[in-house]
Write an enzyme that holds these catalytic residues in place. Sequence first.
Site, PDB file in Angstrom:
ATOM      1  NE  ARG A  27      -3.285  -0.168   3.001  1.00 24.65           N
ATOM      2  CZ  ARG A  27      -4.574   0.081   2.793  1.00 24.65           C
ATOM      3  NH1 ARG A  27      -5.286  -0.778   2.100  1.00 24.65           N
ATOM      4  NH2 ARG A  27      -5.150   1.160   3.276  1.00 24.65           N
ATOM      5  CD1 TRP A  74       2.898   6.874   1.141  1.00 19.66           C
ATOM      6  CD2 TRP A  74       1.307   8.445   1.256  1.00 19.66           C
ATOM      7  NE1 TRP A  74       2.862   7.546  -0.060  1.00 19.66           N
ATOM      8  CE2 TRP A  74       1.904   8.504  -0.026  1.00 19.66           C
ATOM      9  CE3 TRP A  74       0.278   9.346   1.543  1.00 19.66           C
ATOM     10  CZ2 TRP A  74       1.523   9.409  -1.001  1.00 19.66           C
ATOM     11  CZ3 TRP A  74      -0.119  10.251   0.561  1.00 19.66           C
ATOM     12  CH2 TRP A  74       0.505  10.270  -0.688  1.00 19.66           C
ATOM     13  CG  ASN A 100      -5.716   5.072   6.268  1.00 20.15           C
ATOM     14  OD1 ASN A 100      -5.114   5.970   5.679  1.00 20.15           O
ATOM     15  ND2 ASN A 100      -6.448   4.162   5.651  1.00 20.15           N
ATOM     16  N   GLY A 101      -5.918   8.390   7.297  1.00 15.43           N
ATOM     17  CA  GLY A 101      -6.854   9.421   6.844  1.00 15.43           C
ATOM     18  C   GLY A 101      -6.382  10.797   7.253  1.00 15.43           C
ATOM     19  CD  GLU A 463      -0.988   2.891 -17.700  1.00 22.09           C
ATOM     20  OE1 GLU A 463      -1.478   3.935 -17.238  1.00 22.09           O
ATOM     21  OE2 GLU A 463      -0.566   1.968 -16.977  1.00 22.09           O
ATOM     22  CE  LYS A 467       1.960   1.873 -15.142  1.00 29.40           C
ATOM     23  NZ  LYS A 467       0.942   1.953 -14.329  1.00 29.40           N
ATOM     24  CD  GLU A 470       2.578   4.563 -11.633  1.00 29.12           C
ATOM     25  OE1 GLU A 470       1.660   4.744 -10.847  1.00 29.12           O
ATOM     26  OE2 GLU A 470       2.513   3.711 -12.554  1.00 29.12           O
ATOM     27  CG  HIS A 486       0.981  22.457 -32.443  1.00 25.43           C
ATOM     28  ND1 HIS A 486       0.964  23.456 -33.385  1.00 25.43           N
ATOM     29  CD2 HIS A 486       0.230  21.449 -32.955  1.00 25.43           C
ATOM     30  CE1 HIS A 486       0.226  23.084 -34.423  1.00 25.43           C
ATOM     31  NE2 HIS A 486      -0.224  21.863 -34.185  1.00 25.43           N
ATOM     32  CE  LYS A 582      -2.143  -1.856  -6.846  1.00 23.39           C
ATOM     33  NZ  LYS A 582      -1.745  -1.603  -8.249  1.00 23.39           N
TER      34      LYS A 582
END
Length: 587
Positions: A27, A74, A100-101, A463, A467, A470, A486, A582
């Site tokens: 996570r 985190w 958490n939060g 995407e 990737k 990350e 442009h 995550k």
Amino acid sequence: MCSIIGYSGSDIAAPIIVKGLKRMEYRGYDSVGVATESDNKIELKKGVGKVQQVNSTIQLDALCGKVGIGHTRWATHGNVTDVNAHPHLSNSGKIAIVHNGIIENFEELKKQLEDDGYIFKSETDSEVIVNLLQRNYEITTNVKDTIIKTISELKGRYSFVVMFEDGTLAAVRYREPLIIGIGKNNHFLSSDVLGFIEYTDDAIYIDNENFVIIDKNQIQILDFNGDTVKYEITKVSKEFADAYKGDYAHYTLKEISEQPDTVLRAGENIKNAIKTVADHIKSSNNIYITGSGTSYNAALIAKQLFLKYAKIKIETIISSELQFSSYVIEPNSTLITISQSGESADVLDAVHIAKQKNCKIISIVNSLTSSLTRESNMIIGMNCGPEIGVAATKSFTSQIIILYKILDELTKDDFNIDFNEISHSISISLDNPEKIKQIAKKLKDTSDIYVLGRGIHYPIAMEASLKLKELTYIHAEGIPGGELKHGPLALMDSNVFAIIINPDDSTYSDTMTSAREIKSRGAKIIGISDKRSDLYDYWIEIPKATNELTYPISETIPIQILSYYVALEKKTDPDYPRNLAKSVTVK
Ligand code: G6P
């Protein structure tokens, strides 16, 4: 994102908590801590780093007692420091909390508590909760009223587990996940089933705005008014046992490699659900689609395909932006959400806004026990099994397949797509990683990668750049081919790598033009294509497709593999990229 865990039972708590925290590592976190109760005394250890590392330095798992709480943090409020790590103790040392939060009114509450003489050691909002609990416990002298009074004072979104010095545990769920595990002689509290799956597969998914008290193995679940609520024990899918790496070096590689199978499983055996969703879409006046990160990139694909193949207009909205553009949403419309975890706070907030406008919610989601599924009117499961690697891989291709299946239903027979061909094309890329490994060696020292695609390949370019960012920490940018001239062309020189997503379809010749423009400025070109060209410095071959809809998936796979191997070259951790989580359960 932060993980919380609580244990109360007949075994020593700390080793069980440390194991649970390890299983929830995916996570994302930066520090870890455990507190336990023994002989009516709370002991606590915590520090910055990975569970394994902190445990080997300060032996979290050596704490005594059969009741305990644990946390991986985190950072949101305050730096990554030992002091800011959880658990936090109240001033009296008699109550400990993991949280958490986010508490939105923490500054105001902190000020009130400081005026009452409370002293704060950390910069966290969580320490405010634990001192508020102490103040309220001293007034009410019982756990139930303490919790009710405390939550009436908190604003924000949170789940927390609190341990009292007599060994009573309580846990609250308010818009953040919280699950109870019911073992033989023990109870678990966790933000994730993985926190206790080794010990039991019996779980209670606590409803939002409920709390639980575990006192000497007696469990009580109550709503925020203090009334007892009925609960159901659910058998957690055995699928969670798959959350092991097996022989793979990393979860990310395992999950990339599972895709020949997961694309066949996506939307399997749910023809009725897909039909219901398609019928609803047909009859809906306004349709919006939302998601975050990778899931938003899948939404971009949906927008193009639904218009092209089914003549249905869908508006895409990035979930985190919806709060600033809620006026876009017409009342009584449909919001399609895409989310692997079903717990992204931004997505849940988008749902909240849409529901206020009386919209119906269709969710494409992997975790069927998530908050999002509870908020949705119609659900389609991705069915790709747990995804542990922080960077989404197999969930993305499953999302695309589900979108194809909905389109198939909407267009009836016009949309012939061979899912076996897709699965086969993935296997071909997976079986030949050598060339990609060589390219990874070249990419490892570059500082900029541009990824170009046109039409349906533009969201794939987005995407791909996500990737690469990350997993490799290299600056990467997805660009629609035509936009090169442009602006981005000014950035092209011999230090740059450009990945050209260039299958042999209607976008081919225009994309070749963009590739030539880049090449003539000295940048090196990596072509992802089924057609060879001398223009490419490196060619990653993908199989020729009989249906152009195979390409978005077959071109995604080499980029996932490339990102993974560049991460290995750069010695970054592909499963747990720095600073990322995550499941981002904060806004
Ligand atoms: C986080 C992850 C991304 C993911 C995004 C959306 O930012 O790091 O990899 O794409 O959340 O997650 P969801 O679970 O809602 O699909």
